[in-house]
Motif scaffolding. Structure first.
Motif, PDB file in Angstrom:
ATOM      1  N   GLU A 188       0.905  -1.377   0.259  1.00  0.00           N
ATOM      2  CA  GLU A 188      -0.506   0.152  -0.188  1.00  0.00           C
ATOM      3  C   GLU A 188       0.948   1.447  -0.034  1.00  0.00           C
ATOM      4  OE1 GLU A 188      -3.014   0.313  -0.606  1.00  0.00           O
ATOM      5  OE2 GLU A 188      -3.149  -1.890  -0.955  1.00  0.00           O
ATOM      6  N   PHE A 189       1.915   1.364   0.807  1.00  0.00           N
ATOM      7  CA  PHE A 189       3.113   2.710   0.750  1.00  0.00           C
ATOM      8  C   PHE A 189       3.221   2.536  -0.209  1.00  0.00           C
ATOM      9  CE2 PHE A 189       6.782   4.276   0.888  1.00  0.00           C
ATOM     10  CZ  PHE A 189       6.871   5.608   2.006  1.00  0.00           C
ATOM     11  N   GLU A 190       3.875   1.638  -1.489  1.00  0.00           N
ATOM     12  CA  GLU A 190       4.674   1.640  -3.067  1.00  0.00           C
ATOM     13  C   GLU A 190       3.402   2.314  -3.705  1.00  0.00           C
ATOM     14  OE1 GLU A 190       7.847   1.699  -3.471  1.00  0.00           O
ATOM     15  OE2 GLU A 190       7.886   1.233  -1.883  1.00  0.00           O
ATOM     16  N   ARG A 191       2.115   1.619  -3.148  1.00  0.00           N
ATOM     17  CA  ARG A 191       1.342   2.353  -4.083  1.00  0.00           C
ATOM     18  C   ARG A 191       0.823   3.613  -4.052  1.00  0.00           C
ATOM     19  NH1 ARG A 191      -3.107  -1.355  -3.418  1.00  0.00           N
ATOM     20  NH2 ARG A 191      -2.175  -2.741  -4.748  1.00  0.00           N
ATOM     21  N   GLY A 192       0.369   4.375  -3.070  1.00  0.00           N
ATOM     22  CA  GLY A 192       0.312   5.036  -2.571  1.00  0.00           C
ATOM     23  C   GLY A 192       1.484   6.394  -3.341  1.00  0.00           C
ATOM     24  N   TYR A 193       2.772   5.828  -2.746  1.00  0.00           N
ATOM     25  CA  TYR A 193       4.282   6.541  -3.303  1.00  0.00           C
ATOM     26  C   TYR A 193       4.427   6.876  -4.604  1.00  0.00           C
ATOM     27  CZ  TYR A 193       9.350   8.165  -3.990  1.00  0.00           C
ATOM     28  OH  TYR A 193      10.223   8.477  -4.104  1.00  0.00           O
ATOM     29  N   ARG A 194       3.917   5.783  -5.775  1.00  0.00           N
ATOM     30  CA  ARG A 194       3.943   5.514  -7.367  1.00  0.00           C
ATOM     31  C   ARG A 194       2.449   6.909  -7.179  1.00  0.00           C
ATOM     32  NH1 ARG A 194       4.095   0.626  -6.743  1.00  0.00           N
ATOM     33  NH2 ARG A 194       2.589   0.201  -6.992  1.00  0.00           N
ATOM     34  N   ASP A 195       1.608   7.016  -7.048  1.00  0.00           N
ATOM     35  CA  ASP A 195       0.657   7.819  -7.044  1.00  0.00           C
ATOM     36  C   ASP A 195       1.140   9.199  -6.959  1.00  0.00           C
ATOM     37  OD1 ASP A 195      -1.174   5.507  -7.937  1.00  0.00           O
ATOM     38  OD2 ASP A 195      -2.161   6.229  -6.424  1.00  0.00           O
ATOM     39  N   GLY A 196       1.684   9.297  -5.999  1.00  0.00           N
ATOM     40  CA  GLY A 196       1.825  10.965  -5.367  1.00  0.00           C
ATOM     41  C   GLY A 196       3.105  11.668  -6.093  1.00  0.00           C
ATOM     42  N   VAL A 197       4.337  10.850  -6.248  1.00  0.00           N
ATOM     43  CA  VAL A 197       5.503  10.578  -7.769  1.00  0.00           C
ATOM     44  C   VAL A 197       5.027  10.902  -9.108  1.00  0.00           C
ATOM     45  CG1 VAL A 197       6.417   8.446  -7.740  1.00  0.00           C
ATOM     46  CG2 VAL A 197       7.924  10.576  -7.555  1.00  0.00           C
ATOM     47  N   HIS A 198       4.027  10.757  -9.425  1.00  0.00           N
ATOM     48  CA  HIS A 198       3.663  10.762 -10.372  1.00  0.00           C
ATOM     49  C   HIS A 198       2.588  11.950 -10.512  1.00  0.00           C
ATOM     50  CE1 HIS A 198       6.208   7.796 -12.323  1.00  0.00           C
ATOM     51  NE2 HIS A 198       6.316   6.381 -11.695  1.00  0.00           N
ATOM     52  N   GLY A 199       2.178  12.865  -9.624  1.00  0.00           N
ATOM     53  CA  GLY A 199       1.153  13.224  -9.794  1.00  0.00           C
ATOM     54  C   GLY A 199      -0.406  12.927  -9.967  1.00  0.00           C
ATOM     55  N   TYR A 200      -0.319  11.866  -9.338  1.00  0.00           N
ATOM     56  CA  TYR A 200      -1.816  11.647  -9.404  1.00  0.00           C
ATOM     57  C   TYR A 200      -2.932  11.171  -8.766  1.00  0.00           C
ATOM     58  CZ  TYR A 200      -0.302   7.982 -13.141  1.00  0.00           C
ATOM     59  OH  TYR A 200       0.389   7.119 -14.009  1.00  0.00           O
ATOM     60  N   PRO A 201      -3.932  12.087  -8.535  1.00  0.00           N
ATOM     61  CA  PRO A 201      -5.188  12.155  -7.417  1.00  0.00           C
ATOM     62  C   PRO A 201      -4.999  11.085  -6.199  1.00  0.00           C
ATOM     63  CG  PRO A 201      -6.205  11.675  -9.534  1.00  0.00           C
ATOM     64  CD  PRO A 201      -4.806  11.626  -9.554  1.00  0.00           C
ATOM     65  N   TYR A 202      -5.248  11.844  -5.072  1.00  0.00           N
ATOM     66  CA  TYR A 202      -4.820  10.850  -4.031  1.00  0.00           C
ATOM     67  C   TYR A 202      -6.120   9.861  -4.513  1.00  0.00           C
ATOM     68  CZ  TYR A 202      -4.880   9.043   0.391  1.00  0.00           C
ATOM     69  OH  TYR A 202      -4.776   8.941   1.943  1.00  0.00           O
ATOM     70  N   GLN A 220       2.270  11.135   0.903  1.00  0.00           N
ATOM     71  CA  GLN A 220       2.934  12.082   1.560  1.00  0.00           C
ATOM     72  C   GLN A 220       4.498  11.911   0.596  1.00  0.00           C
ATOM     73  OE1 GLN A 220       1.859  11.839   5.435  1.00  0.00           O
ATOM     74  NE2 GLN A 220      -0.032  12.951   5.104  1.00  0.00           N
ATOM     75  N   ALA A 221       4.738  10.613   1.540  1.00  0.00           N
ATOM     76  CA  ALA A 221       6.615   9.977   0.581  1.00  0.00           C
ATOM     77  C   ALA A 221       6.761  10.906  -0.394  1.00  0.00           C
ATOM     78  CB  ALA A 221       7.164   9.282   1.102  1.00  0.00           C
ATOM     79  N   GLY A 222       5.579  10.483  -1.652  1.00  0.00           N
ATOM     80  CA  GLY A 222       5.705  11.160  -3.708  1.00  0.00           C
ATOM     81  C   GLY A 222       5.507  12.111  -4.285  1.00  0.00           C
ATOM     82  N   ASP A 223       4.514  12.809  -2.990  1.00  0.00           N
ATOM     83  CA  ASP A 223       4.258  13.929  -3.363  1.00  0.00           C
ATOM     84  C   ASP A 223       5.532  15.267  -2.628  1.00  0.00           C
ATOM     85  OD1 ASP A 223       2.289  16.033  -4.040  1.00  0.00           O
ATOM     86  OD2 ASP A 223       2.486  16.750  -1.853  1.00  0.00           O
TER      87      ASP A 223
END
Length: 182
Positions: free
Chosen positions: A68-82, A96-99
């Protein structure tokens, strides 16, 4: 990331090729132990790769939370919506880390042209910071730069959530290095 995967694949292949002649004399118990050791090595390498993404004191509790952390990180780092449908703490921490990583990687585009250090200063700082954090140069992001004196530059560099500040000459020579933000 690609470099780590290639290294792990080459290591696995080398281990398999080196163990084939010996494998005939190995018992099933020995084979299982060797397989478990190889899996442990791969798991440690994968965890070590992402240690800079975790906030101080945070560490995923298990495999599902890590995913789940990795999924959230990828979404944040690529600028996808939460993704509001996922309400896990692992996804939130990863996003948050990806953003933050995305902000750091784009910070150099938002600096005024007068505050940009010479390329040699950036290159020297990137090499030193990458060596200190044991990462590739491409994972070092510059967030700020200013000139405290003639031919000297203070450059703030980030790797994940960790920061270092380099004091460099125009030529790329290191004057001072310290941990933390500018």
């Amino acid at each position: 990331m690609k470099r780590i995967i290639a290294l792990l694949a080459a290591t696995t292949l080398a281990l398999q090729m080196g163990l084939q002649p010996v494998e005939a004399g190995m018992s099933d118990k020995d084979k299982a132990a060797a397989a478990a050791a190889a899996i442990a090595i791969l798991g440690i390498a994968a965890l070590a790769h992402n240690k800079h993404h975790y906030e101080e004191g945070y560490e995923p509790g298990g495999g599902e939370e890590t995913a789940e952390f990795e999924r959230g990180y990828r979404d944040g780092v690529h600028g996808y919506p939460y993704w509001e449908g996922n309400r896990t703490s692992g996804y939130a921490a990863g996003y948050q880390a990806g953003d933050r990583e995305r902000e750091n990687s784009m910070a150099h585009r938002q600096q005024a042209s007068a505050a940009k250090a010479p390329p040699m200063a950036y290159q020297g700082c990137a090499q030193i910071v990458a060596r200190n954090f044991a990462v590739g140069i491409h994972q070092v992001h510059f967030t700020k730069a200013r000139s405290p004196g003639k031919h000297e530059w203070m450059i703030e560099a980030a790797v994940g959530r960790q920061y270092m500040t380099c004091k460099m000459r125009d030529s790329g020579e290191l004057i001072d290095l310290r941990g933390g933000r500018l």
